[in-house]
Scaffold this active site. Structure first.
Site, PDB file in Angstrom:
ATOM      1  N   GLU A 105       1.281  -1.373   0.135  1.00 22.39           N
ATOM      2  CA  GLU A 105       0.165   0.149  -0.231  1.00 22.39           C
ATOM      3  C   GLU A 105       0.566   1.462   0.288  1.00 22.39           C
ATOM      4  O   GLU A 105       0.751   2.276   1.089  1.00 22.39           O
ATOM      5  CB  GLU A 105      -1.225   0.406   1.060  1.00 22.39           C
ATOM      6  CG  GLU A 105      -2.241  -0.993   0.970  1.00 22.39           C
ATOM      7  CD  GLU A 105      -2.951  -1.021   1.819  1.00 22.39           C
ATOM      8  OE1 GLU A 105      -3.257  -0.082   2.948  1.00 22.39           O
ATOM      9  OE2 GLU A 105      -4.383  -1.942   1.578  1.00 22.39           O
ATOM     10  N   GLU A 111      -5.047  -8.355   0.091  1.00 22.00           N
ATOM     11  CA  GLU A 111      -5.856  -7.935   1.379  1.00 22.00           C
ATOM     12  C   GLU A 111      -6.904  -7.786   0.818  1.00 22.00           C
ATOM     13  O   GLU A 111      -7.829  -7.475   0.010  1.00 22.00           O
ATOM     14  CB  GLU A 111      -5.462  -7.273   1.442  1.00 22.00           C
ATOM     15  CG  GLU A 111      -4.144  -7.165   2.752  1.00 22.00           C
ATOM     16  CD  GLU A 111      -4.110  -6.110   3.388  1.00 22.00           C
ATOM     17  OE1 GLU A 111      -4.452  -5.676   3.702  1.00 22.00           O
ATOM     18  OE2 GLU A 111      -2.488  -6.202   3.500  1.00 22.00           O
TER      19      GLU A 111
HETATM   20  C1  BG6 Z   1      -4.783  -2.442   4.790  1.00 20.98           C
HETATM   21  C2  BG6 Z   1      -3.565  -2.466   5.347  1.00 20.98           C
HETATM   22  O1  BG6 Z   1      -4.794  -1.052   5.011  1.00 20.98           O
HETATM   23  O2  BG6 Z   1      -5.723  -3.126   5.586  1.00 20.98           O
HETATM   24  C3  BG6 Z   1      -3.057  -3.598   6.666  1.00 20.98           C
HETATM   25  O3  BG6 Z   1      -2.438  -3.702   4.608  1.00 20.98           O
HETATM   26  C4  BG6 Z   1      -4.557  -2.737   7.532  1.00 20.98           C
HETATM   27  O4  BG6 Z   1      -1.911  -3.566   7.455  1.00 20.98           O
HETATM   28  C5  BG6 Z   1      -5.559  -3.786   6.486  1.00 20.98           C
HETATM   29  O5  BG6 Z   1      -4.212  -3.897   8.535  1.00 20.98           O
HETATM   30  C6  BG6 Z   1      -6.470  -3.218   7.841  1.00 20.98           C
HETATM   31  O6  BG6 Z   1      -6.730  -2.175   7.808  1.00 20.98           O
HETATM   32  P1  BG6 Z   1      -7.345  -1.815   9.098  1.00 20.98           P
HETATM   33  O7  BG6 Z   1      -7.103  -0.606   9.664  1.00 20.98           O
HETATM   34  O8  BG6 Z   1      -8.886  -2.314  10.121  1.00 20.98           O
HETATM   35  O9  BG6 Z   1      -6.303  -2.501  10.107  1.00 20.98           O
END
Ligand code: BG6
Length: 470
Positions: free
Chosen positions: A165, A368
């Site tokens: 990201e 993700e």
């Molecule tokens: C992504 C990141 O933006 O989203 C992760 O790569 C992150 O590191 C995931 O944990 C979910 O976001 P959050 O803020 O709910 O942890």
């Protein structure tokens, strides 16, 4: 498009899930690891620090055994730069090498392919103190780190992701805890950092091809297709602006080695075009990804932003901050929300994949995708998470539709394999298939429990995506 018959997932489709080092490992200053920017950042009030996380550092064997039980074909994890190089450059920490050797070997024992993210939000603090990514030397620091990784792990790790990201680091670094920049110099500084990261990424991609026999490498931005808030022509322009600045800047660079023209115009507008040194554009043109990894949580909706527009959307990570004269974030009332207020848009996933494939024509892996929720452990050791099953099912369905649309999809790694610390909302916001018995501050037993989604995903993998039923 309605298809008469859906194409099946490819036989070698990589089902798995993801984690990142600083969110899952704990042991953040153990066995010679140096601090990263995440260890020194101010932890948001009410959330845990990073000393234990899911204690994966000590329990990786148990965790990988559970991933194997689910049938994972791939495990995406990141390597902590400051565990390998406590000061970011120079001396290598043998204990750090040993830990990742153990993780990699444990995966291979179960025929799980390791998919390694080289950098996931955790720059060594020693390098931050030298100016971080704003310092042009960061290109050489990252290339050195890449070389150490390829030398030590390249015999077994064949799939690599460069920077997690990068676009969010630039656009929402204050939420992630990686920038505190404000004022007019902010843009200039950020887009210079961005340029260094892009050159560093291109060098790492070229180096991977040189050093890793059969190595494949790609970027891992967060891609959310930008929707216009209405069919007013000015909203369409706003959405184009957002897509260029948020998405295509990063992928045009990774794939074509060229700055996106609209994003460049935005940087000009903000007096933020980076200093490009001789040879940079050549390096950028010579770094070729073999695939695109991307994180997807939801789409983003924007409207035209005049001088009097109000930033009603605040600064949540997935919400779009206002850029005066460029776009302003707007709620999409067609979409439901998670308990944490993130919009849920499975169809937007298909739209995003379609758009990406038609622009870049490279195989893609989802690195993700997932839902953060307040999971509860019942007295009899169960976690009922039907909302997670529903979220994932709907997104997997859209991948299959996108495959039928003609996109080339290599794999799916939802967030996250196991509960871990969220970027800024602590342990209470859980994403995993595996529940970790701890609270924000009370570490409890740290025992692992299989959630309902664990058993469901196991069945999905066993059927290669054909059986998505409960
Ligand atoms: C992504 C990141 O933006 O989203 C992760 O790569 C992150 O590191 C995931 O944990 C979910 O976001 P959050 O803020 O709910 O942890």
């Amino acid at each position: 498009m309605l298809h008469k018959k859906l194409k099946a997932f490819p036989d070698d489709f990589l089902w798995g899930a993801s984690t990142s080092a600083y969110q899952v490992e704990g042991a953040n200053l153990e066995d010679g690891k140096g601090p990263s920017v995440q260890d020194v950042k101010k932890v948001p009030e009410g959330t845990s620090d990073l000393t234990v996380c899911a204690d994966h550092y000590h329990r990786y064997k148990e965790d990988i055994a559970l991933m194997a039980e689910m049938g994972f074909k791939v495990y995406r994890f990141s390597i902590s730069w400051s565990r390998i190089l406590p000061k970011g450059i120079g001396e290598v920490n043998p204990k750090g090498i040993e830990f990742y050797n153990n993780v990699i070997n444990e995966c291979l024992k179960y025929d799980i392919i390791p998919l390694v993210t080289m950098f996931h939000f955790d720059l060594p603090q020693a390098l931050e103190e030298k100016g971080g990514w704003f310092n042009r030397d960061s290109i050489e620091w990252f290339t050195y780190f890449a070389k150490v990784m390829f030398e030590n792990f390249g015999d077994r790790v064949k799939y690599w992701l460069t920077i997690n990201e990068q676009n969010m680091l630039i656009l929402t670094g204050d939420t992630i805890g990686t920038t505190t920049l404000t004022g007019p110099e902010k843009y200039k500084n950020l887009y210079q950092q961005n340029h260094h990261m892009l050159v560093a990424q291109a060098k790492a991609m070229a180096l991977c091809h040189e050093m890793v026999d059969g190595g494949k490498i790609g970027p891992a931005p967060n891609i959310s297709l930008g929707y216009p808030a209405s069919c007013k022509p000015e909203d369409i322009l706003a959405a184009q602006n957002l897509n260029a600045i948020r998405n295509w800047l990063y992928l045009d660079m990774a794939v074509y080695g060229k700055y996106n023209n609209l994003a460049w115009a935005f940087m000009e507008e903000r007096d933020a075009t980076p200093i490009i040194e001789d040879g940079d554009m050549e390096i950028l043109a010579n770094g070729h990804p073999d695939f695109i990894g991307f994180n997807y949580y939801s789409t983003a909706t924007v409207a035209w932003c005049g001088e009097d527009a109000q930033d009603t959307y605040g600064h949540d990570q997935q919400k779009t901050k206002m850029e005066k004269g460029v776009y302003v974030g707007a709620a999409n009332h067609n979409l439901p929300h998670t308990d944490f207020g993130w919009e849920i848009d499975p169809q937007g996933f298909r739209a995003t994949i379609r758009e990406m494939y038609s622009r870049y024509r490279l195989p893609m892996i989802v690195t993700e995708n997932g839902i953060g929720a307040y999971d509860k452990l019942t007295e009899d050791g169960k976690v009922h998470d039907p909302y997670r099953i529903e979220y994932l099912r709907k997104h997997i369905e859209q991948i299959q539709l996108a495959i039928t649309d003609g996109a080339e999809m290599m794999g799916y790694c939802p967030w996250s394999a196991i509960d871990l610390i969220s970027t800024h909302e602590g342990m209470v916001k859980r994403y995993g298939f595996i529940y970790v018995d701890r609270d924000e501050y009370d570490l409890k037993t740290l025992d692992r429990y299989r959630k309902d989604s664990f058993y469901w995903y196991k069945k999905v993998i066993a059927s290669n995506g054909a059986d998505l039923s409960d």
